[in-house]
Design a protein around this motif. Structure first.
Motif, mmCIF file in Angstrom:
data_model
loop_
_atom_site.group_PDB
_atom_site.id
_atom_site.type_symbol
_atom_site.label_atom_id
_atom_site.label_comp_id
_atom_site.label_asym_id
_atom_site.label_seq_id
_atom_site.Cartn_x
_atom_site.Cartn_y
_atom_site.Cartn_z
ATOM 1 N N GLU A 7 -1.207 22.389 12.366
ATOM 2 C CA GLU A 7 -2.357 21.897 11.320
ATOM 3 C C GLU A 7 -2.045 22.397 10.031
ATOM 4 O O GLU A 7 -0.789 22.881 10.108
ATOM 5 C CB GLU A 7 -3.319 23.539 11.275
ATOM 6 C CG GLU A 7 -4.049 23.122 12.877
ATOM 7 C CD GLU A 7 -5.265 24.811 12.761
ATOM 8 O OE1 GLU A 7 -4.985 26.000 12.388
ATOM 9 O OE2 GLU A 7 -5.594 24.750 13.939
ATOM 10 N N ARG A 8 -2.266 22.135 9.155
ATOM 11 C CA ARG A 8 -2.029 21.412 7.609
ATOM 12 C C ARG A 8 -3.182 22.357 7.414
ATOM 13 O O ARG A 8 -4.872 22.061 7.270
ATOM 14 C CB ARG A 8 -1.189 20.544 7.593
ATOM 15 C CG ARG A 8 -1.091 20.393 5.670
ATOM 16 C CD ARG A 8 -1.007 18.829 4.926
ATOM 17 N NE ARG A 8 -0.484 19.168 3.643
ATOM 18 C CZ ARG A 8 -1.023 18.241 3.413
ATOM 19 N NH1 ARG A 8 -1.552 17.214 3.693
ATOM 20 N NH2 ARG A 8 -0.461 18.131 1.460
ATOM 21 N N HIS A 9 -2.781 23.441 5.811
ATOM 22 C CA HIS A 9 -4.234 24.238 5.335
ATOM 23 C C HIS A 9 -3.625 23.674 3.908
ATOM 24 O O HIS A 9 -2.469 24.743 3.590
ATOM 25 C CB HIS A 9 -4.611 25.476 5.389
ATOM 26 C CG HIS A 9 -4.973 25.057 6.982
ATOM 27 N ND1 HIS A 9 -5.951 25.339 7.278
ATOM 28 C CD2 HIS A 9 -4.303 25.849 7.990
ATOM 29 C CE1 HIS A 9 -6.921 25.389 9.084
ATOM 30 N NE2 HIS A 9 -4.944 25.512 9.521
ATOM 31 N N ASP A 10 -4.650 23.785 2.737
ATOM 32 C CA ASP A 10 -4.676 23.609 1.754
ATOM 33 C C ASP A 10 -6.215 24.357 1.268
ATOM 34 O O ASP A 10 -7.055 22.990 0.922
ATOM 35 C CB ASP A 10 -4.078 22.790 0.706
ATOM 36 C CG ASP A 10 -4.053 22.967 -0.540
ATOM 37 O OD1 ASP A 10 -3.952 24.200 -1.118
ATOM 38 O OD2 ASP A 10 -3.040 22.214 -0.870
ATOM 39 N N THR A 11 -5.869 25.798 0.465
ATOM 40 C CA THR A 11 -7.113 26.320 0.168
ATOM 41 C C THR A 11 -7.777 25.928 -0.544
ATOM 42 O O THR A 11 -8.959 24.887 -0.714
ATOM 43 C CB THR A 11 -7.411 27.684 0.741
ATOM 44 O OG1 THR A 11 -6.671 28.003 -0.199
ATOM 45 C CG2 THR A 11 -7.408 28.194 1.568
#
Length: 79
Positions: free
Chosen positions: A7-11
């Protein structure tokens, strides 16, 4: 079968992506690398790439894992 889930997250950018893959044998002695990617919580796009032997499929899988790691994807427990 080795299932890999990343997974990759960048809020700040509202970016929540997943990428999963596994290698599986075909019925004619060939091997496939099955990949799925998309937004977390949504169905993803699925692609199968076929290889003549398991070693080639695993090498392609390892290359993809390394490339995704460079883009910020992190391993998560598989679903």
């Amino acid at each position: 079968m080795n299932h890999i889930y990343l997974e990759r997250h960048d809020t700040d950018k509202n970016l929540h992506r997943f990428y999963q893959m596994f290698v599986t044998p075909g019925i004619f002695g060939d091997w496939s690398l099955v990949r799925e990617w998309g937004r977390v919580g949504s169905p993803g796009t699925v692609r199968k790439d076929w290889f003549c032997c398991e070693e080639d499929a695993l090498a392609a899988e390892n290359k993809l894992v390394a490339n995704k790691g460079k883009k910020g994807y992190q391993p998560k427990p598989s679903k």
